[in-house]
Scaffold this motif. Structure first.
Motif: not given
Length: 233
Positions: A75-77, A213-216, A222-226
């Motif tokens: 699954m992905s944003a 909400a899930a998208t956000g 993903e931003n935290d992991q980048s």
């Protein structure tokens, strides 16, 4: 006996069951699909299961590699955002059409679905998600646009995995109460044949939905992991 039809019907059954396992989260994103074990659990031969896997691969729900191994698609944003954008474009239009085209039978179906609605929270879980989906399907089915209905059915199917992520988020009581009340407001606007306001409310409703909400949440994750990914690159 026509063996082609037999294999086709078994393949359709395998497809339906496997698709539901993926969309419900019973087969986790990224998990490897053990074909023989799964065929045994589904009490069918490997041939219809492989047919089902190929179909689901074409839909992007299964990833196949060159060695015939397969796994559930991650699954992905990005995918969540695409699904949300399509729903924002399509479902308000279907809601507007429903307001103009609904029959007495449609109104009764929407009312029955509305009576079964529950706040979509962790407490109510799957029952709330099912009732929520049944209401929205009753609404967009009243558009009497067969192509639109099929597209929205598929869209809701693919969004189910993301909707369950939203269910786990700590949203609080107020957003879900607002969400619940909006369903009843949409119903009354459809009854009043106020298509413009029904479409506007549907758009607001979707923009604050579980999928949104899930998208956000996925985008934040993903931003935290980048940064970590960049350091290891």
């Amino acid at each position: 006996m026509d063996t082609t039809n037999v294999f086709s019907s078994k393949g359709s059954l395998a497809y339906s069951e496997l698709r539901q396992l993926i969309l419900s989260g019973s087969l986790a994103p990224g998990s490897r699909i053990s074909q023989y074990e799964l065929a045994d659990n589904m009490q069918m031969s490997i041939t219809p299961l492989r047919e089902a896997i190929r179909r689901l691969s074409s839909e992007g729900l299964i990833i196949m590699d060159t060695h015939r191994d397969s796994r559930v698609a991650d699954m992905s944003a990005a995918e969540a955002r695409e699904l949300l954008e399509v729903r924002l474009s399509l479902e308000p239009s279907a809601t507007e059409l429903a307001a103009y085209r609904r029959t007495d039978a449609d109104i009764e179906a929407i009312r029955i679905a509305a009576e079964k609605l529950l706040p979509v929270t962790r407490v109510w879980g799957e029952d709330a998600i099912t009732a929520h989906r049944d209401f929205h399907r009753a609404v967009y089915s009243a558009s009497h646009n067969t192509t639109m209905i099929k597209l929205l059915d598929d869209l809701w199917d693919k969004s189910d995995r993301y909707r369950r992520i939203g269910l786990e988020l700590p949203s609080g009581d107020e957003p879900r109460t607002i969400d619940l009340n909006q369903h009843h407001q949409i119903l009354e606007l459809i009854v009043a044949q106020d298509g413009t306001r029904a479409a506007e409310l549907a758009r607001v409703h979707i923009a604050h939905s579980l999928t949104a909400a899930a998208t956000g949440a996925l985008e934040d994750r993903e931003n935290d992991q980048s940064p970590a990914l960049n350091r290891t690159a």
